[in-house]
Motif scaffolding. Sequence first.
Motif: not given
Lengths: 293, 293
Positions: B135-161
């Motif tokens: 399957v290939t899924a095509i989407g558009v970024p939500e406002p504020g997106g896209p979010i990648t794996r790259c933006g974490a910085e020391s001191g940020h918290h980690i959470a999971v749904t």
Amino acid sequence: MAPDDELTFLRWLEETDRPDGRLDVPLGDDGAVWRLDGDQRLVLAADALCEGSHFDSGTDPALVGRKALAVNLSDLAAMGARPICALATCALPRGFDLAQAQAMTDGMRRLGELFGCPIVGGDTVTHDGGVVLSVTAIGVPEPGGPITRCGAESGHHIAVTGALGGSRSGRHLTFLPRLSESRSLLELGPPSAMIDVSDGLLIDLHRIADSSGTGFRLDADRVPRHPDGGSPLDDGEDFELLFTAPPHVMESIQGAWDHPCGLTMIGEILEVDRILKIGGSEEPAPRKGFRHA
Amino acid sequence: MAPDDELTFLRWLEETDRPDGRLDVPLGDDGAVWRLDGDQRLVLAADALCEGSHFDSGTDPALVGRKALAVNLSDLAAMGARPICALATCALPRGFDLAQAQAMTDGMRRLGELFGCPIVGGDTVTHDGGVVLSVTAIGVPEPGGPITRCGAESGHHIAVTGALGGSRSGRHLTFLPRLSESRSLLELGPPSAMIDVSDGLLIDLHRIADSSGTGFRLDADRVPRHPDGGSPLDDGEDFELLFTAPPHVMESIQGAWDHPCGLTMIGEILEVDRILKIGGSEEPAPRKGFRHA
């Protein structure tokens, strides 16, 4: 899945497809046309190749990767679209080695570079079975596009690029998708209906006639035969462009055509009857085409 | 392809990928982000499922079709994108019957309807092997997106749904992709980095840290355990959202979070070290995760 079931499944898919207002061209053409916010439209095509059906085991993996992208680019050409990018997933046999996977990728990427269509994502999985390579190509309509299978009208002429037959002896792995030719057709025309010859000239002409609600007369003696031999009417996998246009449009296309593959008038659209003219006599045009093993 | 070769192949794919100016997010994230003319961007994800690896032979075809779309929608959720449409190709065993193919399609279509993602095209082929569904899924970024794996910085918290572990006992076939939760995260946050937990919490957290150039401390005792059992740290196929955010952003996300799946703080981003805190003691975080058979 048995061949008859496959046809029933395809018919069922089209019949049960729910129309979506954002879909300008639904299932059953060479590609889907999706309307984004604003004026922008995407042309989308997805085709898969299987070892044993679409290429023989032992085929150079670079040619397999190349073909997987090429058949999708040919679909975009048939829609009058320009590729922007593609995604690929491959299911690989457990015995497949790294160098083969790299060669397959390189073959696909090189063709993508030639046509401005980078491979931007995908997935690799390993399984008990042969190579299954699936590509989704994303394009945008050329000015004047997209072209569907639906616009042929009685009196329009029928033409085909290149020469047909014998592709399965090797050409199906090395053909150049007719993207540049498609762009010229839109500039000079545009055609009223278009398809790429993937399953065979006869069956694909029937498809234009089905979608357009017309008949046709195909002049078999005029169909250009490829030096590769075979049967130009139903061999399939030629990946040439088969299209229709009103006589005056066809005339200006022919007059200005300068692609080395050539362009040949091979018939005309009729109201209802579907006729194959061959050796001077006329007969009902058989629905013959190429079916993958 | 041997498991080690698979990793080498993925690394090779990323290393040899040619950067393209129109590609905002290249290979190696949950989806690619492609810039169209104008401001519009597409988020693209492609994943394939194989019989025997991603689902057992004999699995209800409706659930197989559903999962093939769901894993791709989960990738879009992880990118902070909204799906617009999808394409699917399936390679079917010769013994696969029409009713099974229809059930598979229906399962995929029903999930698509739930998330506003119609299946607009594809291809069906028959081969000597098990079901391979791509399957290939095509989407558009939500406002504020896209979010990648790259933006974490020391001191940020980690959470999971949600809660993790034991998905392979059945939940991997029925999970709901966290698209609505992703939209809330972007409205309330946005997160600094995000991924969906497909291969296991530990390995996927390593991936965020790899892409962001950071370390992390994961507090294993806080990770919510799913009633399905199993190991919440490395079972994989949970398809929950794992994300990071600066403390004040995480606080406002938590304060306003009203999704039934919940949201749990499970650690923090460090500069370099990658630490698993478990039962009060700390150890180097192993790179453990789920590998398909």
